[in-house]
Design a protein around this motif. Structure first.
Motif, PDB file in Angstrom:
ATOM      1  N   ASN A 182       0.834  -1.200   0.000  1.00 60.33           N
ATOM      2  CA  ASN A 182       0.000   0.000   0.000  1.00 60.33           C
ATOM      3  C   ASN A 182       0.871   1.253   0.000  1.00 60.33           C
ATOM      4  O   ASN A 182       0.589   2.225  -0.719  1.00 60.33           O
ATOM      5  CB  ASN A 182      -0.921  -0.011   1.222  1.00 60.33           C
ATOM      6  N   ALA A 183       1.949   1.225   0.783  1.00 60.58           N
ATOM      7  CA  ALA A 183       2.875   2.367   0.807  1.00 60.58           C
ATOM      8  C   ALA A 183       3.572   2.539  -0.538  1.00 60.58           C
ATOM      9  O   ALA A 183       3.828   3.669  -0.972  1.00 60.58           O
ATOM     10  CB  ALA A 183       3.906   2.179   1.923  1.00 60.58           C
ATOM     11  N   ASP A 184       3.865   1.433  -1.216  1.00 58.27           N
ATOM     12  CA  ASP A 184       4.482   1.515  -2.549  1.00 58.27           C
ATOM     13  C   ASP A 184       3.605   2.339  -3.489  1.00 58.27           C
ATOM     14  O   ASP A 184       4.084   3.223  -4.203  1.00 58.27           O
ATOM     15  CB  ASP A 184       4.675   0.108  -3.136  1.00 58.27           C
ATOM     16  N   TRP A 185       2.297   2.025  -3.506  1.00 53.83           N
ATOM     17  CA  TRP A 185       1.384   2.737  -4.419  1.00 53.83           C
ATOM     18  C   TRP A 185       1.302   4.216  -4.031  1.00 53.83           C
ATOM     19  O   TRP A 185       1.356   5.095  -4.904  1.00 53.83           O
ATOM     20  CB  TRP A 185       0.005   2.100  -4.384  1.00 53.83           C
ATOM     21  N   LEU A 186       1.181   4.484  -2.743  1.00 49.83           N
ATOM     22  CA  LEU A 186       1.020   5.871  -2.298  1.00 49.83           C
ATOM     23  C   LEU A 186       2.276   6.693  -2.544  1.00 49.83           C
ATOM     24  O   LEU A 186       2.192   7.862  -2.932  1.00 49.83           O
ATOM     25  CB  LEU A 186       0.656   5.888  -0.810  1.00 49.83           C
ATOM     26  N   ARG A 187       3.443   6.105  -2.347  1.00 50.89           N
ATOM     27  CA  ARG A 187       4.683   6.848  -2.586  1.00 50.89           C
ATOM     28  C   ARG A 187       4.913   7.055  -4.073  1.00 50.89           C
ATOM     29  O   ARG A 187       5.488   8.066  -4.487  1.00 50.89           O
ATOM     30  CB  ARG A 187       5.872   6.097  -1.964  1.00 50.89           C
TER      31      ARG A 187
END
Length: 321
Positions: free
Chosen positions: A178-183
């Motif tokens: 999820n952090a990958d997509w948001l970053r």
């Protein structure tokens, strides 16, 4: 950094509510609590989608597919494997395994995302991880004592352990992915991304509810006690109200806060901040039972807080790759 920590704290406060839901509805089967929560999440996301319709229209098919994967693995598969682990091995062992989440996520993310986020030096990170790990062990000491005292069927116990490890893997994968997509999409709205996950979760929860109903008709007593008034139970208003509350607070608002934190913090740090969920769940449980935590639990909480404060003081070091 400060705003990210506050958002992580908000997510922990919201997610902690989920752990007292079974206590508030003690006769409700875990399968119904799961599908009820995520069905409410999907329904709540529908009016929220009107607010974010412009941002949602910007999402590409690949983005929607990513939301489906995050919901399927981070929500449904996680709860399915966790509930199955508890059925086979009892609650203590899965509780201990899932309790290692802050350490596992921090270790995985610190290596995996070292180029993007910078790397927290391992020698400086180890004391923080040790404090958090010791704190979790103290908090779950009663669970561990019960686990050691009860023998039971060794095969079912081993199956429960494997399922709990699978649940741990699901919830380790979710915040990192999820952090990958948001970053990678720092220009996108974290609120719209939370709503998108709710929109794809709703149909999956409805399918799950139909599956639970079909199993109840085919084999009564398999998933829920005999004579259970499917689907709302003996206290329908309490069930509906609680599902809507945790669907809004724990699922949507908790995901929103976590998305905001994930855009601001290195994943290795935000992973450790999942301890806020553990602390919130403990606080709510003791408040609901109207009793003070035992000394070992208080000592564990102090160590958890010390581990988080230690981690916040570490500055990431740029990594060449």
């Amino acid at each position: 950094m400060f705003a990210g920590v506050l958002f992580a704290l908000g997510a922990g406060l919201m997610w902690g509510l989920v752990f007292v839901a079974p206590v508030m509805l003690p006769g409700c089967p875990p399968a119904l609590l799961t599908v009820g929560r995520y069905l409410a999440f999907g329904l709540i996301a529908l009016p929220l989608a009107l607010m974010d319709r412009r941002a949602l229209r910007e999402l590409q098919p690949a983005d929607w597919w990513e939301a489906v994967k995050l919901s399927a693995i981070g929500n449904f598969l996680y709860y399915l494997t966790l509930s199955a682990a508890i059925q086979r091995a009892g609650a203590p062992l899965p509780t201990m395994i899932i309790g290692t989440l802050p350490v596992v996520i921090a270790v995985c993310a610190n290596h995996r995302n070292r180029v993007r986020d910078g790397q927290l030096p391992w020698l400086k990170l180890l004391p923080s991880l040790a404090l958090i790990g010791t704190g979790l062990a103290l908090v779950n000491r009663d669970e561990l004592a019960h686990m050691q005292a009860s023998a039971g069927d060794l095969r079912r116990y081993a199956e429960g352990a494997l399922l709990a490890v699978a649940a741990l893997a699901c919830w380790t994968w979710y915040p990192i992915r999820n952090a990958d997509w948001l970053r990678a999409h720092s220009d996108r709205s974290p609120r719209a991304w939370a709503t998108a996950q709710g929109l794809v979760t709703g149909p999956m929860a409805l399918a799950g509810l139909l599956a639970v109903g079909a199993m109840q008709l085919a084999a009564p007593g398999t998933l829920m006690p005999a004579g259970y008034d499917f689907p709302l139970g003996e206290r329908p208003l309490a069930f509906i109200g609680l599902m809507l509350a945790i669907g809004l607070c724990s699922s949507w608002l908790g995901t929103l806060c976590w998305n905001e934190a994930s855009q601001r913090l290195p994943t290795s740090l935000s992973g450790q901040l999942i301890v806020f969920e553990t602390l919130a769940a403990l606080a709510y449980a003791f408040l609901w039972n109207q009793r003070m935590p035992p000394p070992a639990t208080l000592a564990g909480i102090a160590l958890l807080m010390a581990g988080v404060v230690w981690a916040l003081r570490i500055k990431p070091v740029k990594h060449a790759g």
